[in-house]
Design a protein around this motif. Structure first.
Motif, PDB file in Angstrom:
ATOM      1  N   SER A  42       0.814  -1.681   0.054  1.00 45.85           N
ATOM      2  CA  SER A  42       0.071  -0.231  -0.064  1.00 45.85           C
ATOM      3  C   SER A  42       0.791   1.514  -0.179  1.00 45.85           C
ATOM      4  O   SER A  42       0.694   2.483  -0.753  1.00 45.85           O
ATOM      5  CB  SER A  42      -1.060  -0.339   1.027  1.00 45.85           C
ATOM      6  N   LYS A  43       2.033   1.141   0.675  1.00 42.64           N
ATOM      7  CA  LYS A  43       2.421   2.567   1.046  1.00 42.64           C
ATOM      8  C   LYS A  43       3.508   2.555  -0.429  1.00 42.64           C
ATOM      9  O   LYS A  43       3.498   3.611  -1.182  1.00 42.64           O
ATOM     10  CB  LYS A  43       4.009   2.224   1.910  1.00 42.64           C
ATOM     11  N   PRO A  82     -10.799  -3.641   6.113  1.00 43.20           N
ATOM     12  CA  PRO A  82      -9.755  -2.278   7.494  1.00 43.20           C
ATOM     13  C   PRO A  82      -8.679  -1.803   6.150  1.00 43.20           C
ATOM     14  O   PRO A  82      -8.547  -0.866   5.661  1.00 43.20           O
ATOM     15  CB  PRO A  82      -9.378  -3.042   8.268  1.00 43.20           C
ATOM     16  N   ARG A  83      -8.273  -2.912   5.560  1.00 41.91           N
ATOM     17  CA  ARG A  83      -7.092  -2.382   4.944  1.00 41.91           C
ATOM     18  C   ARG A  83      -7.007  -2.270   3.357  1.00 41.91           C
ATOM     19  O   ARG A  83      -6.808  -1.197   3.456  1.00 41.91           O
ATOM     20  CB  ARG A  83      -5.670  -4.168   4.313  1.00 41.91           C
ATOM     21  N   SER A  85      -9.550   0.545   3.234  1.00 40.43           N
ATOM     22  CA  SER A  85     -10.545   1.263   3.412  1.00 40.43           C
ATOM     23  C   SER A  85      -8.953   2.280   3.796  1.00 40.43           C
ATOM     24  O   SER A  85      -9.217   3.857   2.959  1.00 40.43           O
ATOM     25  CB  SER A  85     -11.422   0.994   5.052  1.00 40.43           C
ATOM     26  N   PHE A  86      -8.073   1.713   5.007  1.00 38.80           N
ATOM     27  CA  PHE A  86      -7.107   2.426   5.021  1.00 38.80           C
ATOM     28  C   PHE A  86      -6.140   2.887   3.609  1.00 38.80           C
ATOM     29  O   PHE A  86      -6.127   4.026   3.645  1.00 38.80           O
ATOM     30  CB  PHE A  86      -6.329   1.673   5.362  1.00 38.80           C
ATOM     31  N   SER A  87      -6.548   2.227   2.571  1.00 41.40           N
ATOM     32  CA  SER A  87      -5.502   2.427   1.523  1.00 41.40           C
ATOM     33  C   SER A  87      -6.602   3.438   0.591  1.00 41.40           C
ATOM     34  O   SER A  87      -5.462   4.198  -0.224  1.00 41.40           O
ATOM     35  CB  SER A  87      -5.770   1.203   0.340  1.00 41.40           C
ATOM     36  N   SER A  89      -8.325   5.932   2.359  1.00 38.68           N
ATOM     37  CA  SER A  89      -7.972   6.685   2.193  1.00 38.68           C
ATOM     38  C   SER A  89      -6.743   7.600   2.485  1.00 38.68           C
ATOM     39  O   SER A  89      -6.860   8.931   1.993  1.00 38.68           O
ATOM     40  CB  SER A  89      -8.343   6.767   4.252  1.00 38.68           C
ATOM     41  N   ALA A  90      -5.830   6.683   2.808  1.00 37.39           N
ATOM     42  CA  ALA A  90      -4.273   7.344   2.513  1.00 37.39           C
ATOM     43  C   ALA A  90      -4.256   7.686   0.766  1.00 37.39           C
ATOM     44  O   ALA A  90      -3.561   8.589   0.515  1.00 37.39           O
ATOM     45  CB  ALA A  90      -3.716   6.113   2.237  1.00 37.39           C
TER      46      ALA A  90
END
Length: 184
Positions: A42-43, A82-83, A85-87, A89-90
């Motif tokens: 993701s990063k 959750p993963r 959602s986080f990706s 949002s990032a």
């Protein structure tokens, strides 16, 4: 003017200083490295997307002090992990930061707002996702018959192609561009 649908399934549409419409599908999480496919973290994907988005904006000559970015305001959906959602949002915040870093006026717009401006009945719900994407693709194809596409080649160089077809990845951004550029 720039219209942006963030996320992996989204894209960017711009009207450059010459009045040409230029589209760019968002890059995938996978990069083809001479037949070997590398899955990005993701990063890594966020940085890859940031750098390529920056290149695309400058290549398309779409930026002036008066440029407005109409960016779809999205958030996690109930079915997202959750993963995911986080990706999401990032990537959303990375694009928002880039546009603001470039000194652009960013207007956030909800999907419901721009979709209601199309003058067509848009089916709602996650079970209608493909139907909705097809409707937007057909609408954008009807409204924008001539578009150029910017694509990132394997070596990182941006290539321009003329008369590209509207895809599901670029359709939402073209619809947003149509709504907020005063074409409706």
């Amino acid at each position: 003017m720039i219209a942006y649908d963030p996320g992996v399934g989204g894209g960017l549409a711009m009207e450059n200083l010459s009045g040409e419409i230029v589209v760019m599908p968002m890059p995938e999480h996978k990069i083809d490295k001479k037949k070997g496919v590398k899955k990005l973290t993701s990063k890594q994907f966020s940085m890859y997307q940031y750098e390529n988005l920056k290149k695309m904006i400058h290549t398309a000559s779409a930026i002036t002090k008066e440029t407005t970015v109409w960016m779809e305001a999205i958030g996690p959906r109930p079915a997202d992990t959750p993963r995911t959602s986080f990706s999401l949002s990032a990537n959303y915040h990375i694009a928002l930061t880039l546009f603001r870093e470039c000194g652009l006026d960013v207007k956030l717009v909800s999907p419901q707002h721009w979709q209601n401006q199309l003058g067509r009945l848009v089916p709602s719900g996650s079970h209608n996702y493909e139907r909705r994407k097809k409707l937007f693709q057909d609408f954008a194809t009807e409204k924008f018959s001539e578009t150029a596409g910017l694509y990132i080649q394997k070596d990182g160089v941006i290539k321009v192609r003329n008369n590209v077809k509207v895809t599901k990845k670029t359709a939402d951004a073209l619809c947003i561009l149509w709504v907020y550029s005063g074409r409706n």
